[in-house]
Design a protein around this motif. Structure first.
Motif, short mmCIF file in Angstrom:
data_model
loop_
_atom_site.label_atom_id
_atom_site.label_comp_id
_atom_site.label_asym_id
_atom_site.label_seq_id
_atom_site.Cartn_x
_atom_site.Cartn_y
_atom_site.Cartn_z
N ILE A 218 0.84 -1.20 0.00
CA ILE A 218 0.00 0.00 0.00
C ILE A 218 0.88 1.25 0.00
O ILE A 218 0.53 2.27 -0.61
N TYR A 219 2.03 1.19 0.65
CA TYR A 219 2.96 2.32 0.55
C TYR A 219 3.41 2.52 -0.90
O TYR A 219 3.54 3.66 -1.37
N ASP A 220 3.68 1.44 -1.60
CA ASP A 220 4.06 1.56 -3.01
C ASP A 220 2.93 2.18 -3.84
O ASP A 220 3.18 2.98 -4.75
N LEU A 221 1.70 1.81 -3.53
CA LEU A 221 0.56 2.40 -4.26
C LEU A 221 0.43 3.89 -3.97
O LEU A 221 0.20 4.69 -4.88
N HIS A 222 0.58 4.27 -2.71
CA HIS A 222 0.54 5.70 -2.38
C HIS A 222 1.69 6.44 -3.06
O HIS A 222 1.52 7.58 -3.53
N LEU A 223 2.86 5.82 -3.09
CA LEU A 223 4.01 6.44 -3.75
C LEU A 223 3.75 6.63 -5.23
O LEU A 223 4.04 7.70 -5.79
N THR A 224 3.22 5.61 -5.88
CA THR A 224 2.91 5.73 -7.31
C THR A 224 1.90 6.84 -7.55
O THR A 224 2.06 7.66 -8.47
N ASP A 225 0.85 6.89 -6.74
CA ASP A 225 -0.16 7.95 -6.88
C ASP A 225 0.49 9.32 -6.71
O ASP A 225 0.17 10.27 -7.45
N PHE A 226 1.37 9.43 -5.73
CA PHE A 226 2.04 10.71 -5.51
C PHE A 226 2.89 11.12 -6.71
O PHE A 226 2.82 12.27 -7.17
N LEU A 227 3.68 10.18 -7.23
CA LEU A 227 4.56 10.51 -8.34
C LEU A 227 3.78 10.94 -9.58
O LEU A 227 4.12 11.92 -10.24
N VAL A 228 2.72 10.21 -9.88
CA VAL A 228 1.91 10.53 -11.06
C VAL A 228 1.29 11.92 -10.91
O VAL A 228 1.33 12.74 -11.84
N GLU A 229 0.74 12.20 -9.73
CA GLU A 229 0.06 13.49 -9.52
C GLU A 229 1.06 14.63 -9.37
O GLU A 229 0.87 15.72 -9.92
N ASN A 230 2.14 14.39 -8.63
CA ASN A 230 3.13 15.44 -8.40
C ASN A 230 3.82 15.85 -9.68
O ASN A 230 4.17 17.01 -9.87
N ARG A 231 4.03 14.88 -10.58
CA ARG A 231 4.68 15.17 -11.86
C ARG A 231 3.66 15.57 -12.92
O ARG A 231 4.01 15.74 -14.10
N ASN A 232 2.40 15.67 -12.49
CA ASN A 232 1.33 16.09 -13.41
C ASN A 232 1.24 15.17 -14.62
O ASN A 232 0.99 15.61 -15.75
N GLY A 233 1.48 13.87 -14.37
CA GLY A 233 1.41 12.89 -15.44
C GLY A 233 2.62 12.84 -16.34
O GLY A 233 2.66 12.04 -17.29
N GLN A 234 3.63 13.67 -16.09
CA GLN A 234 4.82 13.69 -16.94
C GLN A 234 5.67 12.45 -16.70
O GLN A 234 5.98 12.11 -15.55
N LEU A 235 6.06 11.78 -17.77
CA LEU A 235 6.88 10.57 -17.66
C LEU A 235 8.33 10.94 -17.34
O LEU A 235 8.78 12.06 -17.59
N PHE A 236 9.05 9.97 -16.80
CA PHE A 236 10.48 10.18 -16.58
C PHE A 236 11.19 10.24 -17.93
O PHE A 236 10.80 9.55 -18.88
N PRO A 237 12.25 11.04 -18.03
CA PRO A 237 12.98 11.12 -19.30
C PRO A 237 13.72 9.81 -19.58
O PRO A 237 14.07 9.07 -18.65
N THR A 238 13.94 9.52 -20.84
CA THR A 238 14.69 8.31 -21.21
C THR A 238 16.06 8.64 -21.79
O THR A 238 16.77 7.74 -22.22
N ILE A 239 16.41 9.91 -21.83
CA ILE A 239 17.76 10.30 -22.22
C ILE A 239 18.65 10.11 -20.98
O ILE A 239 18.38 10.69 -19.92
N PRO A 240 19.69 9.29 -21.06
CA PRO A 240 20.45 8.94 -19.86
C PRO A 240 20.92 10.11 -19.03
O PRO A 240 20.81 10.08 -17.79
N VAL A 241 21.44 11.17 -19.64
CA VAL A 241 21.98 12.27 -18.86
C VAL A 241 20.90 12.95 -18.02
O VAL A 241 21.16 13.44 -16.91
N ASP A 242 19.66 12.99 -18.52
CA ASP A 242 18.55 13.58 -17.77
C ASP A 242 18.01 12.58 -16.73
O ASP A 242 17.69 12.96 -15.59
#
Length: 451
Positions: free
Chosen positions: A279-303
């Motif tokens: 459940i902590y993982d689920l709360h964490l996922t919800d936080f990341l999705v909402e906090n980043r406003n749905g923005q995905l993590f970059p896939t360019i290594p340096v970023d």
């Protein structure tokens, strides 16, 4: 005096040694980033000692990979038949320079195998990477398109092909566009294999140690000493054998192999599938999705390498204390330990009457209290233990499932949980006690059961 061999103290392997070439990988930004990626996400909220990182795990995987390589390439372990099979791959197991190259490549691949992990490891991987991306693909990107590539090609004493490192680090299942020969498949098994992969060996030992549980411990010294390259038994009427070698174990190591697989079962049951860590993982996922406003993590290594657990935790503390910040509700649940509570799980007596019992309870709870107060999570079975070959004392090979009743009967870990807000828990308990029989016996529509 310049040192050419280095060592670090480790709670699992006593000392881990590495040479100057490996030290260059260890000192690189992609590897140092792993100091700030928790191995077990937020499990330290349940097991306070489980604060270890992927940095030390990757060092441990390198240590074990080197040990396994030395054992399985020992002249006393390799038959003429096996030598002949690998000669087709242009690998001469009598040539020390060939063995030195592949041992170095294997150890470096072991160091690199987890470089692509997101902050907090697996927690939000499926929500915050683009479609068809996972941490293995990110690992490949980092090996091929960061300073790692330059180190391998220009800064080490023995030039290593990045493609070889990729193959051994992630294996054929995650690098389907690359062509593997039998030798490369075998060495990738050493790291990521389902049966005797040293990634699994180290994480079971290390996670068990840091979580304070004894369930993950097994005699890895004995197990590694009994590993060898094995070819399958004859399976055709004319006695022809398959020529695909794989990592197997001698008969004397079968009991230790059973202990490894039992350790896996216990650790999944007690740690990886623990309902509160989930459940902590689920709360964490919800936080990341909402906090980043749905923005995905970059896939360019340096970023990508600029994002670690540290940045996420800073954002989380900020959001938890400021109700106007995106993800405030989820951050507050984590920081304030106000997570949803376990309400109902899989009970054999209920499941024997209705396989959808947990889903029934969830649907009824959701309809009664609303989605903000109720959560459902299914931790699916990870599958039966991998079959592997056993080299018997009479020089024949057979499958472990034919020789071990223990392996045949190891349960498959699985859990299914309904969580609720603590504010309604007492009321919900009374409600469930009253309507339990009707809920358990209710048959879901097929489409609802699959959701």
């Amino acid at each position: 005096m310049k040192k050419y061999r280095h060592e670090v103290k480790d709670p699992i392997h006593a000392f881990i040694q590495f040479d100057e070439d490996e030290r260059k990988i260890i000192n690189s930004l992609p590897f140092q980033r792993l100091r700030n990626i928790h191995q077990l996400s937020l499990s330290f909220m349940v097991y306070p000692g489980a604060t270890h990182r992927r940095f030390e795990h990757s060092l441990g995987v390198m240590e074990l990979a080197g040990r396994v390589f030395d054992v399985i390439t020992s002249p006393y372990k390799i038959s003429d038949e096996v030598r002949g099979l690998f000669s087709d791959c242009d690998v001469d197991l009598n040539d020390n320079s060939v063995l030195n190259y592949w041992k170095k490549t294997l150890r470096i691949a072991a160091l690199c195998h987890d470089m692509g992990h997101l902050p907090f490891s697996h927690a939000a991987e499926d929500k915050l990477l683009p479609v068809e991306w996972d941490h293995e693909r990110m690992t490949r990107e980092i090996i091929e398109k960061s300073e790692i590539k330059n180190i391998l090609e220009n800064e080490v004493s023995l030039v290593i092909k990045p493609e070889h490192v990729v193959k051994l680090a992630i294996g054929p299942k995650k690098a389907k566009d690359l062509e593997f020969n039998d030798w490369e498949i075998l060495l990738s098994e050493v790291i990521v294999g389902d049966a005797f992969g040293v990634d699994r060996m180290d994480y079971l030992l290390r996670d068990s140690h840091h979580s304070g549980l004894v369930h993950g411990k097994f005699d890895h010294y004995r197990l590694i000493d009994t590993l060898r390259i094995v070819t399958p038994p004859a399976e055709t009427d004319n006695g022809e054998k398959s020529k695909e070698p794989s990592l197997g174990v001698e008969e004397g190591g079968l009991v230790t192999s059973e202990a490894l697989l039992l350790s896996r079962y216990f650790m999944f049951s007690q740690v990886y599938f623990h309902p509160v860590t989930k459940i902590y993982d689920l709360h964490l996922t919800d936080f990341l999705v909402e906090n980043r406003n749905g923005q995905l993590f970059p896939t360019i290594p340096v970023d990508y390498m600029m994002i670690t657990d540290n940045e996420i935790m800073m954002n989380m503390y900020n959001a938890a204390s400021n109700k106007d910040e995106k993800g405030h509700k989820h951050a507050k649940r984590i920081i304030g330990r106000d997570h949803l509570r376990v309400f109902y799980q899989r009970y054999p007596s209920d499941l024997s009457r209705n396989k959808n019992a947990v889903k029934n309870v969830f649907n009824a709870m959701r309809n009664k209290y609303g989605e903000d107060f109720v959560r459902y999570y299914h931790m699916p079975a990870k599958g039966k233990p991998a079959s592997f070959l056993v080299y018997q004392n009479d020089d024949r090979a057979d499958y472990a499932l034919n020789l071990s009743k223990v392996i045949e009967n190891i349960p498959t870990p699985e859990n299914e949980v309904v969580y609720i807000d603590k504010s309604i828990k007492d009321e919900a308990k009374k409600w469930l006690a009253k309507d339990r029989e009707n809920l358990i016996n209710f048959e879901l529509e097929e489409e609802d059961a699959d959701k």
